[in-house]
Design a protein around this motif. Sequence first.
Motif, PDB file in Angstrom:
ATOM      1  N   HIS A   1       0.817  -1.189   0.080  1.00  7.30           N
ATOM      2  CA  HIS A   1      -0.060  -0.081   0.128  1.00  7.30           C
ATOM      3  C   HIS A   1       0.786   1.119  -0.010  1.00  7.30           C
ATOM      4  O   HIS A   1       0.593   2.133  -0.628  1.00  7.30           O
ATOM      5  CB  HIS A   1      -0.872   0.031   1.133  1.00  7.30           C
ATOM      6  CG  HIS A   1      -1.773   0.962   1.138  1.00  7.30           C
ATOM      7  ND1 HIS A   1      -2.314   1.924   2.072  1.00  7.30           N
ATOM      8  CD2 HIS A   1      -3.000   1.443  -0.030  1.00  7.30           C
ATOM      9  CE1 HIS A   1      -3.186   2.747   1.902  1.00  7.30           C
ATOM     10  NE2 HIS A   1      -3.828   2.301   0.344  1.00  7.30           N
TER      11      HIS A   1
ATOM     12  N   PRO B   1     -10.606  -0.293  -1.690  1.00  8.70           N
ATOM     13  CA  PRO B   1     -10.397  -0.738  -3.102  1.00  8.70           C
ATOM     14  C   PRO B   1      -9.089  -1.646  -2.991  1.00  8.70           C
ATOM     15  O   PRO B   1      -9.030  -2.785  -3.505  1.00  8.70           O
ATOM     16  CB  PRO B   1     -10.385   0.284  -3.862  1.00  8.70           C
ATOM     17  CG  PRO B   1     -11.266   1.212  -3.139  1.00  8.70           C
ATOM     18  CD  PRO B   1     -10.846   0.974  -1.584  1.00  8.70           C
ATOM     19  N   PHE B   2      -8.091  -0.990  -2.272  1.00  2.09           N
ATOM     20  CA  PHE B   2      -6.852  -1.693  -2.121  1.00  2.09           C
ATOM     21  C   PHE B   2      -6.986  -3.169  -1.678  1.00  2.09           C
ATOM     22  O   PHE B   2      -6.289  -4.117  -2.168  1.00  2.09           O
ATOM     23  CB  PHE B   2      -5.830  -0.787  -1.653  1.00  2.09           C
ATOM     24  CG  PHE B   2      -4.519  -1.674  -1.024  1.00  2.09           C
ATOM     25  CD1 PHE B   2      -3.472  -1.771  -1.776  1.00  2.09           C
ATOM     26  CD2 PHE B   2      -4.512  -2.146   0.261  1.00  2.09           C
ATOM     27  CE1 PHE B   2      -2.423  -2.518  -1.572  1.00  2.09           C
ATOM     28  CE2 PHE B   2      -3.149  -2.697   0.520  1.00  2.09           C
ATOM     29  CZ  PHE B   2      -2.447  -3.180  -0.120  1.00  2.09           C
TER      30      PHE B   2
ATOM     31  N   ASN C   1      -9.401  -5.189  -1.353  1.00  2.86           N
ATOM     32  CA  ASN C   1     -10.278  -5.943  -2.100  1.00  2.86           C
ATOM     33  C   ASN C   1      -9.283  -6.497  -3.401  1.00  2.86           C
ATOM     34  O   ASN C   1      -9.470  -7.735  -3.580  1.00  2.86           O
ATOM     35  CB  ASN C   1     -11.460  -5.151  -2.810  1.00  2.86           C
ATOM     36  CG  ASN C   1     -12.534  -4.910  -1.821  1.00  2.86           C
ATOM     37  OD1 ASN C   1     -12.538  -5.714  -0.731  1.00  2.86           O
ATOM     38  ND2 ASN C   1     -13.320  -3.945  -1.855  1.00  2.86           N
ATOM     39  N   GLU C   2      -8.421  -5.525  -3.922  1.00  2.00           N
ATOM     40  CA  GLU C   2      -7.657  -6.031  -4.981  1.00  2.00           C
ATOM     41  C   GLU C   2      -6.445  -6.933  -4.503  1.00  2.00           C
ATOM     42  O   GLU C   2      -6.218  -7.983  -4.985  1.00  2.00           O
ATOM     43  CB  GLU C   2      -7.086  -4.832  -5.709  1.00  2.00           C
ATOM     44  CG  GLU C   2      -6.304  -5.307  -6.929  1.00  2.00           C
ATOM     45  CD  GLU C   2      -5.567  -4.242  -7.666  1.00  2.00           C
ATOM     46  OE1 GLU C   2      -5.050  -4.503  -8.790  1.00  2.00           O
ATOM     47  OE2 GLU C   2      -5.885  -3.182  -7.599  1.00  2.00           O
TER      48      GLU C   2
ATOM     49  N   LYS D   1      -6.703  -9.017  -2.149  1.00  2.00           N
ATOM     50  CA  LYS D   1      -7.269 -10.463  -1.806  1.00  2.00           C
ATOM     51  C   LYS D   1      -7.603 -10.920  -3.124  1.00  2.00           C
ATOM     52  O   LYS D   1      -7.081 -12.472  -3.399  1.00  2.00           O
ATOM     53  CB  LYS D   1      -8.534 -10.386  -1.101  1.00  2.00           C
ATOM     54  CG  LYS D   1      -9.271 -11.745  -0.648  1.00  2.00           C
ATOM     55  CD  LYS D   1     -10.471 -11.494  -0.064  1.00  2.00           C
ATOM     56  CE  LYS D   1     -11.256 -12.822   0.259  1.00  2.00           C
ATOM     57  NZ  LYS D   1     -11.261 -13.922  -0.937  1.00  2.00           N
ATOM     58  N   GLN D   2      -8.047 -10.496  -4.234  1.00  2.00           N
ATOM     59  CA  GLN D   2      -8.326 -11.112  -5.533  1.00  2.00           C
ATOM     60  C   GLN D   2      -6.926 -11.573  -6.020  1.00  2.00           C
ATOM     61  O   GLN D   2      -6.785 -12.922  -6.507  1.00  2.00           O
ATOM     62  CB  GLN D   2      -8.745  -9.959  -6.377  1.00  2.00           C
ATOM     63  CG  GLN D   2     -10.264  -9.582  -6.180  1.00  2.00           C
ATOM     64  CD  GLN D   2     -10.597  -8.680  -7.124  1.00  2.00           C
ATOM     65  OE1 GLN D   2     -10.160  -8.322  -8.004  1.00  2.00           O
ATOM     66  NE2 GLN D   2     -11.955  -8.101  -6.870  1.00  2.00           N
ATOM     67  N   GLN D   3      -5.852 -10.657  -5.958  1.00  2.00           N
ATOM     68  CA  GLN D   3      -4.623 -11.212  -6.534  1.00  2.00           C
ATOM     69  C   GLN D   3      -3.931 -12.293  -5.631  1.00  2.00           C
ATOM     70  O   GLN D   3      -3.321 -13.131  -6.155  1.00  2.00           O
ATOM     71  CB  GLN D   3      -3.473  -9.862  -6.516  1.00  2.00           C
ATOM     72  CG  GLN D   3      -3.774  -8.830  -7.571  1.00  2.00           C
ATOM     73  CD  GLN D   3      -4.278  -9.294  -8.780  1.00  2.00           C
ATOM     74  OE1 GLN D   3      -4.259 -10.387  -8.952  1.00  2.00           O
ATOM     75  NE2 GLN D   3      -4.290  -8.067  -9.714  1.00  2.00           N
TER      76      GLN D   3
ATOM     77  N   MET E   1       0.213  -5.882  -8.043  1.00  2.00           N
ATOM     78  CA  MET E   1      -0.369  -4.869  -7.544  1.00  2.00           C
ATOM     79  C   MET E   1       0.068  -3.582  -8.085  1.00  2.00           C
ATOM     80  O   MET E   1      -0.635  -2.561  -8.052  1.00  2.00           O
ATOM     81  CB  MET E   1      -0.476  -4.936  -5.929  1.00  2.00           C
ATOM     82  CG  MET E   1      -0.887  -6.107  -5.385  1.00  2.00           C
ATOM     83  SD  MET E   1      -2.801  -5.886  -5.347  1.00  2.00           S
ATOM     84  CE  MET E   1      -3.152  -4.535  -4.333  1.00  2.00           C
TER      85      MET E   1
ATOM     86  N   LYS F   1       1.581  -2.732 -10.913  1.00  2.00           N
ATOM     87  CA  LYS F   1       1.156  -2.698 -12.359  1.00  2.00           C
ATOM     88  C   LYS F   1       2.373  -1.891 -12.998  1.00  2.00           C
ATOM     89  O   LYS F   1       2.028  -0.807 -13.667  1.00  2.00           O
ATOM     90  CB  LYS F   1      -0.113  -2.133 -12.700  1.00  2.00           C
ATOM     91  CG  LYS F   1      -1.314  -3.134 -12.212  1.00  2.00           C
ATOM     92  CD  LYS F   1      -2.585  -2.465 -12.276  1.00  2.00           C
ATOM     93  CE  LYS F   1      -3.661  -3.267 -12.026  1.00  2.00           C
ATOM     94  NZ  LYS F   1      -3.729  -3.617 -10.334  1.00  2.00           N
TER      95      LYS F   1
END
Length: 253
Positions: A102, A118-119, A121-122, A124-126, A160, A162
Amino acid sequence: MSTLLIKDLKVVAGEEPILNGVNLEIKAGEVHALMGPNGTGKSTLSETIMGNPLYQIVEGQIFLDGQDITTMSVDERARAGMFLAMQYPTEVVGISNADFIHAALNARNGNQPVAILPFLNELKQQMDFLEIDEDYADRGLNADFSGGEKKRNEILQMMMLKPSFAILDEIDSGLDIDALQIVAKGINAMRSDEFSCLMVTHYQRLLNYVVPDVVHIMMGGKIVKTGGPELAQELEKTGYADLSGAVEGSDND
């Protein structure tokens, strides 16, 4: 867009010359593999591209998207979109994995900090995508991680952040077949016209899962041969002995 161009790069560490005139171009959307024997300068090239001050550029230039970054600091290069997955990731006990990522995102975004929900959530997805347990987000950065976990964590950071250009220095070393496939899945998920990558590796096995557009062979501190994916397959059969004579010559296409 992310194009890397290196011109006649010569680098020393202390008094010792390591890179002896490297020329390299990686165009937007391309994934390149860099192979070669131990001690020939592959990791030095990775660290130099990222701006490690331990390596002094005595000649040559590095361009990212046409901008000369030769004298930029590490953090300036990171803000410009560069990323290095290290061969030996450092353990930092006092900061959690999630807080580190972060903070890195906020540092790169400058005046536009990343909202925490949002951070998370992303993240966790990754982590799910890379099959990393959720509790690793709250653990110290790489603290008590296995070798494979550290390498997957490097790929998590890349996904994360990118970056537009990534350097993966022996991201496959020490991985079992399952971890290798997960790491490769993460690299392949990044592939796009907006992403370029240089993968440093000793082995064909990574290239079975992440097929490069171009393969380079480095010996004697410079690139001595360039070809397609078949070049790495050829090396699996012949080794580097047949290329020893090329060290004294010029870079070859």
